[in-house]
Design a protein around this motif. Structure first.
Motif, short mmCIF file in Angstrom:
data_model
loop_
_atom_site.label_atom_id
_atom_site.label_comp_id
_atom_site.label_asym_id
_atom_site.label_seq_id
_atom_site.Cartn_x
_atom_site.Cartn_y
_atom_site.Cartn_z
N ILE A 93 55.72 58.22 27.05
CA ILE A 93 56.61 57.67 28.08
C ILE A 93 55.99 56.40 28.64
O ILE A 93 54.90 56.43 29.20
N GLU A 94 56.70 55.29 28.49
CA GLU A 94 56.24 54.03 29.08
C GLU A 94 56.60 53.96 30.56
O GLU A 94 55.79 53.58 31.39
N SER A 95 57.83 54.32 30.87
CA SER A 95 58.27 54.28 32.26
C SER A 95 59.53 55.12 32.41
O SER A 95 60.26 55.36 31.45
N MET A 96 59.74 55.56 33.63
CA MET A 96 60.99 56.25 34.00
C MET A 96 61.41 55.68 35.34
O MET A 96 60.70 55.84 36.34
N LYS A 97 62.53 55.02 35.36
CA LYS A 97 62.94 54.33 36.58
C LYS A 97 64.44 54.39 36.76
O LYS A 97 65.18 54.78 35.84
N THR A 98 64.87 53.99 37.94
CA THR A 98 66.28 53.96 38.29
C THR A 98 66.72 52.50 38.40
O THR A 98 66.08 51.71 39.08
N GLU A 99 67.78 52.17 37.69
CA GLU A 99 68.32 50.82 37.76
C GLU A 99 69.81 50.85 37.48
O GLU A 99 70.36 51.88 37.07
N ARG A 100 70.45 49.73 37.70
CA ARG A 100 71.88 49.65 37.47
C ARG A 100 72.17 49.63 35.98
O ARG A 100 71.42 49.07 35.19
N ALA A 129 69.34 54.33 23.14
CA ALA A 129 69.28 52.97 22.63
C ALA A 129 68.02 52.75 21.81
O ALA A 129 66.93 53.17 22.20
N PHE A 130 68.18 52.09 20.64
CA PHE A 130 67.07 51.74 19.74
C PHE A 130 66.98 50.22 19.65
O PHE A 130 67.99 49.57 19.32
N ASP A 131 65.82 49.65 19.92
CA ASP A 131 65.69 48.22 19.71
C ASP A 131 65.47 47.94 18.22
O ASP A 131 65.17 48.83 17.43
N SER A 132 65.64 46.68 17.83
CA SER A 132 65.59 46.31 16.41
C SER A 132 64.22 46.61 15.79
O SER A 132 64.14 47.05 14.64
N THR A 133 63.15 46.41 16.55
CA THR A 133 61.81 46.68 16.02
C THR A 133 61.65 48.15 15.65
O THR A 133 61.07 48.49 14.61
N MET A 134 62.21 49.04 16.47
CA MET A 134 62.12 50.47 16.19
C MET A 134 62.93 50.83 14.95
O MET A 134 62.48 51.64 14.12
N ILE A 135 64.09 50.23 14.80
CA ILE A 135 64.95 50.53 13.64
C ILE A 135 64.28 50.09 12.36
O ILE A 135 64.21 50.84 11.37
N TYR A 136 63.75 48.85 12.33
CA TYR A 136 63.09 48.35 11.12
C TYR A 136 61.84 49.17 10.79
O TYR A 136 61.52 49.41 9.62
N ALA A 137 61.13 49.63 11.82
CA ALA A 137 59.93 50.44 11.59
C ALA A 137 60.29 51.76 10.92
O ALA A 137 59.62 52.20 9.97
N PHE A 138 61.34 52.42 11.38
CA PHE A 138 61.77 53.67 10.76
C PHE A 138 62.21 53.46 9.32
O PHE A 138 61.90 54.27 8.43
N ALA A 211 71.75 54.40 37.06
CA ALA A 211 71.36 55.22 35.91
C ALA A 211 69.86 55.45 35.92
O ALA A 211 69.09 54.62 36.42
N ILE A 212 69.46 56.58 35.38
CA ILE A 212 68.04 56.89 35.20
C ILE A 212 67.68 56.54 33.77
O ILE A 212 68.31 57.01 32.82
N VAL A 213 66.68 55.69 33.60
CA VAL A 213 66.31 55.17 32.29
C VAL A 213 64.91 55.64 31.93
O VAL A 213 63.96 55.41 32.68
N LEU A 214 64.81 56.32 30.79
CA LEU A 214 63.52 56.75 30.26
C LEU A 214 63.16 55.84 29.10
O LEU A 214 63.86 55.80 28.09
N ASN A 215 62.09 55.08 29.25
CA ASN A 215 61.63 54.16 28.20
C ASN A 215 60.50 54.82 27.42
O ASN A 215 59.45 55.14 27.98
N LEU A 216 60.75 55.03 26.13
CA LEU A 216 59.77 55.67 25.25
C LEU A 216 59.18 54.65 24.29
O LEU A 216 59.91 53.80 23.76
N LYS A 217 57.89 54.77 24.04
CA LYS A 217 57.23 53.95 23.03
C LYS A 217 56.85 54.85 21.87
O LYS A 217 56.12 55.83 22.05
N VAL A 218 57.35 54.52 20.68
CA VAL A 218 57.09 55.30 19.47
C VAL A 218 56.15 54.49 18.58
O VAL A 218 56.46 53.35 18.21
N THR A 219 55.00 55.07 18.26
CA THR A 219 54.00 54.38 17.45
C THR A 219 53.81 55.13 16.14
O THR A 219 53.61 56.35 16.14
#
Length: 342
Positions: A93-100, A129-138, A211-219
């Protein structure tokens, strides 16, 4: 003379106001030419209020049980992705925060893929949501790419059908693990609804909603990327009370000390038991005509059991008798509390 002086003062006041407005407009135009979006003075105040409200939202929404659930999810998902990719995968978990909601989608940006899924029990939607870097890595890991960091950034093109299939497969795994993580807290089944590449088509709530946003870093060895789980506050509203609790015990667990205490206290409670011979329906006119010496005919036969009642509910039956100088009743049936519970 006084009239001319007042006109002069009003003219100077209007001139000063005009000069101030011209200066503000010129400053705004110069900033816009430099690429800086400068709001007006009222916008400054509105921006300050928005920042204050955002700060209040970030500090007011505290869901301890949701944080525990996400920690459990990370452990489960790390194992699942290792089994799926046959590679060393680490999820943190990189961060868990509340934002619009709108700000969150803008921050993720494009190119990205947004998996819209529905929570059956909550009857609402969330986003993965998947960013492009994560998609290409998989894609590189699953199709035997070299274990080196990707040096080529592919931009300006849509995702291929293979990349769409990979994202759908990863989404199914993530949703299954998320359901397992929520299971000890509350029942939640997550079902994939659709996959979008345009953030405008992933608008499940209004942009200004929280919204509550959970940002995950997958290595994965030398590759890494980000996955974002977006839970609108309206979606988790049905289970907000459960997620707000600091601790939830195991289901079905009992404290023997409290059980014995309740049994002792309940045993000291006092109740009133009534013995009923019988009853019969009668009109109000007949009741008014009752006089001393008049006989009332009952439906119960001689020698029949009398009803024993607790709170107007029959729990047993017995025969009348005598004990010393007092009337008594002898039970012919055991106490049946099941009928009393009904």
């Amino acid at each position: 003379m006084a009239h001319d002086q007042s006109i002069t003062q009003e003219t100077e006041k209007n001139s000063s106001n005009k000069t101030w407005e011209q200066a503000l407009n010129e400053k705004s135009q110069s900033l816009n030419r430099e690429g800086v979006n400068q709001p007006a003075s009222t916008s400054h105040k509105a921006k300050g209020v928005e920042l204050l409200l955002d700060k209040i939202l970030q500090t007011s929404i505290r869901l301890p049980m949701l944080e525990i659930t996400f920690d459990r999810f990370v452990r489960i998902n790390s194992t699942s992705l290792r089994n799926y990719t046959a590679d060393n995968v680490d999820v943190e978990i990189e961060s868990m925060k509340t934002e619009r909601f709108g700000d969150c989608l803008s921050r993720i940006g494009a190119p990205s893929m947004f998996s819209v899924f529905k929570v059956i029990e909550w009857d609402n939607f969330c986003i993965l949501a998947f960013d492009s870097t994560m998609i290409y890595a998989f894609v590189e890991v699953l199709f035997g790419g070299r274990k080196t960091p990707p040096s080529l950034k592919v931009e300006g093109r849509s995702f291929t059908s293979i990349e769409n299939s990979v994202v759908k497969s990863i989404t199914e795994i993530v949703l299954h693990d998320l359901s397992l993580a929520f299971n000890p807290v509350t029942s939640a089944n997550f079902q994939l609804d659709r996959v979008e590449t345009n953030p405008k088509f992933a608008m499940i709530v209004r942009p200004e909603d929280v919204a509550i946003v959970l940002n995950l870093k997958v290595t994965m060895d030398t590759r890494s990327g980000n996955i974002h789980i977006i839970l609108p506050y309206t979606t988790i509203e049905p289970v907000k009370k459960i997620l707000s609790k600091p601790y939830i015990g195991e289901r079905g667990s009992k404290d023997p000390n409290w059980t014995r205490h309740f049994e002792n206290e309940i045993g000291k409670a006092t109740v009133t038991i009534k013995v009923s011979l019988d009853g019969m329906p009668a009109g109000l006119k007949n009741v008014a005509e009752l006089k001393v010496g008049k006989t009332i005919m009952l439906d119960k036969m001689v020698g029949a059991d009398w009803d024993i009642k607790l709170n107007e509910t029959i729990i047993s039956a017995g025969q009348p008798g005598k004990s010393g100088d007092k009337l008594a009743i002898q039970l012919n049936d055991s106490i049946n509390l099941e009928r009393y519970k009904k």
